[in-house]
Design a protein around this motif. Sequence first.
Motif, short mmCIF file in Angstrom:
data_model
loop_
_atom_site.label_atom_id
_atom_site.label_comp_id
_atom_site.label_asym_id
_atom_site.label_seq_id
_atom_site.Cartn_x
_atom_site.Cartn_y
_atom_site.Cartn_z
N ALA A 133 1.07 -1.04 -0.03
CA ALA A 133 -0.04 -0.07 0.16
C ALA A 133 0.82 1.35 -0.29
O ALA A 133 0.60 2.29 -0.56
CB ALA A 133 -0.97 0.01 1.23
N LEU A 134 1.98 1.46 0.69
CA LEU A 134 2.81 2.29 0.88
C LEU A 134 4.08 2.17 -0.08
O LEU A 134 4.99 3.00 -0.13
CB LEU A 134 3.45 2.61 2.26
CG LEU A 134 2.19 3.01 3.26
CD1 LEU A 134 2.88 3.09 4.50
CD2 LEU A 134 1.46 4.20 2.79
N GLY A 135 4.05 1.33 -1.29
CA GLY A 135 4.89 1.13 -2.07
C GLY A 135 4.44 1.49 -3.61
O GLY A 135 3.80 2.38 -3.62
N LEU A 136 4.80 0.52 -4.64
CA LEU A 136 4.33 1.11 -5.98
C LEU A 136 2.72 1.14 -5.89
O LEU A 136 2.20 1.76 -6.83
CB LEU A 136 4.61 0.19 -6.98
CG LEU A 136 6.45 0.29 -7.27
CD1 LEU A 136 6.85 -1.01 -8.00
CD2 LEU A 136 6.84 1.62 -7.77
N ASN A 137 1.93 0.42 -5.27
CA ASN A 137 0.62 0.16 -5.23
C ASN A 137 -0.10 1.75 -4.67
O ASN A 137 -1.10 1.66 -4.77
CB ASN A 137 0.15 -0.81 -4.69
CG ASN A 137 -0.83 -1.45 -5.51
OD1 ASN A 137 -1.70 -1.00 -6.31
ND2 ASN A 137 -1.36 -2.81 -4.99
N GLY A 138 0.78 2.48 -3.78
CA GLY A 138 0.22 3.70 -3.45
C GLY A 138 -0.67 4.45 -4.31
O GLY A 138 -1.69 4.87 -4.23
N VAL A 139 -0.06 4.66 -5.62
CA VAL A 139 -0.66 5.45 -6.40
C VAL A 139 -2.07 4.59 -7.00
O VAL A 139 -3.14 5.62 -6.93
CB VAL A 139 0.24 5.64 -7.86
CG1 VAL A 139 0.19 4.37 -8.65
CG2 VAL A 139 -0.39 6.64 -8.70
N ASN A 140 -2.12 3.62 -6.83
CA ASN A 140 -3.54 2.97 -7.27
C ASN A 140 -4.52 3.16 -6.11
O ASN A 140 -5.65 3.51 -6.30
CB ASN A 140 -3.31 1.53 -7.59
CG ASN A 140 -2.43 1.19 -8.76
OD1 ASN A 140 -2.84 1.85 -9.88
ND2 ASN A 140 -1.50 0.26 -8.79
N LEU A 141 -4.07 2.91 -4.87
CA LEU A 141 -4.69 3.07 -3.58
C LEU A 141 -5.27 4.67 -3.58
O LEU A 141 -6.61 4.76 -3.57
CB LEU A 141 -3.95 2.92 -2.23
CG LEU A 141 -4.82 2.92 -1.14
CD1 LEU A 141 -5.92 2.17 -0.80
CD2 LEU A 141 -3.68 2.65 -0.12
#
Length: 197
Positions: A133-141
């Motif tokens: 969630a606080l990595g590369l996927n943060g932008v998607n979240l």
Amino acid sequence: MKVEGKKIGFGLTASHCTYDQVLPEIVKLVENGAEVVPIVTWTVKNTTTRFGSGEEWIEKIERATGNKVIDNIVDAEPLGPTYPLDCMVIAPMTGNSISKMANALTDSPVLMAAKATMRNHRPVVLGISTNDALGLNGVNLMRLIAAKDIYFIPFGQDDPYNKPKSMVADMTLLLETVEAALEHKQIQPVLIERYKK
């Protein structure tokens, strides 16, 4: 708004360690008078882990809801136009499903049910469980947080020292989140402290 008499889709994705937190919340929805329609991804149905087999979890979910699981895209699609849901919940929602939903990919029954529900401008409630969630996927979240008709079960870092990018929803707030979402409201705060020293 109470869930009594509401038809609620409940999608589960493959955060296997979170199922035992989610199952009591499914029971709570049923006990509060909701009709719960369970929907699972292929991985939920077909994977065996140290947390149990897919077959065991399907049996538990069907027993809790009193309904057969929807496990394919064809059967999930009518939840939009033909058999509309009042609300769609995805819990747990993995980082993989977060990234797909944020980028309009619909390759699972759970994502199809969510898309079908959003098409009707009905609320979709997400209970995240992801190590990214606080990595590369943060932008998607963040893309999903900004989207219309999407609401979040409050979430926070579950293990900041060992897994600093991981965030998980507090599933005990699921019912309260759904009740607010049925009124098109997001319960607050969304970001909560989950980690206890």
